[in-house]
Structure formats: structure tokens, C-alpha cells
Design an enzyme around this catalytic site. Sequence first.
Site, mmCIF file in Angstrom:
data_model
loop_
_atom_site.group_PDB
_atom_site.id
_atom_site.type_symbol
_atom_site.label_atom_id
_atom_site.label_comp_id
_atom_site.label_asym_id
_atom_site.label_seq_id
_atom_site.Cartn_x
_atom_site.Cartn_y
_atom_site.Cartn_z
ATOM 1 N N GLY A 17 0.843 -1.186 0.000
ATOM 2 C CA GLY A 17 0.000 0.000 0.000
ATOM 3 C C GLY A 17 0.877 1.234 0.000
ATOM 4 C CG ASN A 31 -3.405 -1.464 0.322
ATOM 5 O OD1 ASN A 31 -3.261 -1.738 1.512
ATOM 6 N ND2 ASN A 31 -3.672 -0.241 -0.095
ATOM 7 C CD GLU A 81 -6.270 0.880 2.176
ATOM 8 O OE1 GLU A 81 -5.866 0.646 3.321
ATOM 9 O OE2 GLU A 81 -6.163 1.989 1.628
ATOM 10 C CG HIS A 86 -6.648 -14.641 11.932
ATOM 11 N ND1 HIS A 86 -7.048 -15.582 12.849
ATOM 12 C CD2 HIS A 86 -5.431 -15.032 11.478
ATOM 13 C CE1 HIS A 86 -6.105 -16.518 12.944
ATOM 14 N NE2 HIS A 86 -5.120 -16.210 12.112
ATOM 15 C CE1 TYR A 93 2.200 -5.356 1.885
ATOM 16 C CE2 TYR A 93 3.780 -6.178 3.521
ATOM 17 C CZ TYR A 93 2.895 -5.202 3.081
ATOM 18 O OH TYR A 93 2.689 -4.083 3.837
HETATM 19 P P1 ADP Z 1 0.558 -1.307 3.300
HETATM 20 O O1 ADP Z 1 0.583 0.180 3.251
HETATM 21 O O2 ADP Z 1 1.684 -1.945 2.540
HETATM 22 O O3 ADP Z 1 -0.781 -1.868 2.898
HETATM 23 P P2 ADP Z 1 -0.205 -1.860 6.038
HETATM 24 O O4 ADP Z 1 0.375 -1.151 7.229
HETATM 25 O O5 ADP Z 1 -1.612 -1.498 5.642
HETATM 26 O O6 ADP Z 1 0.804 -1.665 4.838
HETATM 27 O O7 ADP Z 1 -0.111 -3.412 6.338
HETATM 28 C C1 ADP Z 1 -0.720 -4.311 5.443
HETATM 29 C C2 ADP Z 1 -0.053 -5.663 5.414
HETATM 30 O O8 ADP Z 1 -0.040 -6.242 6.725
HETATM 31 C C3 ADP Z 1 -0.833 -6.623 4.569
HETATM 32 O O9 ADP Z 1 -0.475 -6.535 3.198
HETATM 33 C C4 ADP Z 1 -0.487 -7.982 5.168
HETATM 34 O O10 ADP Z 1 0.649 -8.517 4.519
HETATM 35 C C5 ADP Z 1 -0.135 -7.643 6.616
HETATM 36 N N1 ADP Z 1 -1.153 -8.057 7.599
HETATM 37 C C6 ADP Z 1 -0.870 -8.709 8.756
HETATM 38 N N2 ADP Z 1 -1.981 -8.947 9.468
HETATM 39 C C7 ADP Z 1 -3.017 -8.448 8.744
HETATM 40 C C8 ADP Z 1 -4.443 -8.403 8.953
HETATM 41 N N3 ADP Z 1 -5.003 -8.932 10.060
HETATM 42 N N4 ADP Z 1 -5.217 -7.819 8.002
HETATM 43 C C9 ADP Z 1 -4.651 -7.291 6.895
HETATM 44 N N5 ADP Z 1 -3.322 -7.297 6.639
HETATM 45 C C10 ADP Z 1 -2.494 -7.863 7.550
HETATM 46 MG MG MG Z 2 -2.663 -1.183 3.659
#
Ligand code: ADP
Ligand code: MG
Length: 148
Positions: A17, A31, A81, A86, A93
Site C-alpha cells: 500500500g 491492499n 483495503e 485475525h 504480501y
Molecule cells: P501497506 O501500506 O503496505 O498496505 P499496512 O500497514 O496497511 O501496509 O499493512 C498491510 C499488510 O499487513 C498486509 O499486506 C499484510 O501482509 C499484513 N497483515 C498482517 N496482518 C493483517 C491483517 N489482520 N489484516 C490485513 N493485513 C495484515
Molecule cells: Mg494497507
Amino acid sequence: MSQIALPYFAKGEVVKGFGRGSRELGCPTANYPEDVVKKLPNEIECGVYFGVASVDKGEVHDMVLSIGYNPFYNGTVRTMETHVLHTFENDFYGKELRVVLLGFIRPQIKFNSLEEFKQKLREDIAYASNELQKPEYVKYKNDSFFTD
Ligand code: ADP
Ligand code: MG
């Protein structure tokens, strides 16, 4: 109303993201890439939805999902998003995320503070968790979409 397009099924790879630290807000959001977002029907309005989701054909969990332009960050790109309800041991990713949008929670709001945002998020999650206990929604956890 947005409800007419529901349930809405989507799947795609989890991409990076904006790295603006939604994790620090206690809310990591997985994302989707633009091609998945572009497939959304017009009837689906921006806002927060509840539904169910799986990662790489794993267990199906409850989720809340945001579609929109992220007004809090003055975003310009539409995003989709998913915050899975959980606790995962690792990031996912590059893995395949499958989601079913089942209900609409609220439209996009412009938040005036981080605290306001966090409070609304807690309310969204509480609402989603309660709704998702209803048999009409629970049944989607066994939908063939998650095993195909
Ligand atoms: P980004 O800006 O890259 O989306 P985030 O801070 O939003 O970063 O974190 C998203 C990432 O966190 C997801 O792509 C996934 O790999 C990881 N993740 C871990 N636990 C969760 C969860 N419970 N729900 C969604 N994403 C999660
Ligand atoms: Mg994100």
C-alpha cells in the site's frame, strides 16, 4: 443503494500500500492492485463494508474492507483495503486474498483526528463482528468460492 451489488466476490494478489503505517494504527490493511479495484461495479459506493476473507485458501475469517479515496490522507487513487479480523504470524504480501463483501457499514468520512479515526474503526469492527454471526452471512465461509 450499494447493497444491490452484494454479495460481491473478489480475489487478487496482496500488494504494497502506501506504507503510511496503518499497522501503527492497529489496523493493517491488505491492499489490492488496481486491476482488482477497477473491476468493482459502479453500484458499489465508497465506504466501509463487512464480509469474509481468506489468504492463500486458508481459513476463512471475518473482515472489514474499505473502498475509497482515503480522505483522511487526501488520497487521489481509489483503493480497496481489507483488514482481516485475525492475528497473523507474518505478513502476506504477494499471496492471494479472497474476499466476499456482504454488507455496507457506512460511507467514507473525513476524520478530524487520529483518535476520531481509531474510535470509528473500533465501532466498525464491533458492528461487523456482530453482523457476521448471523447465519445468512456465516454460510459464506463455506462457499465454494473459497475452495475453487
Ligand atoms: P501497506 O501500506 O503496505 O498496505 P499496512 O500497514 O496497511 O501496509 O499493512 C498491510 C499488510 O499487513 C498486509 O499486506 C499484510 O501482509 C499484513 N497483515 C498482517 N496482518 C493483517 C491483517 N489482520 N489484516 C490485513 N493485513 C495484515
Ligand atoms: Mg494497507
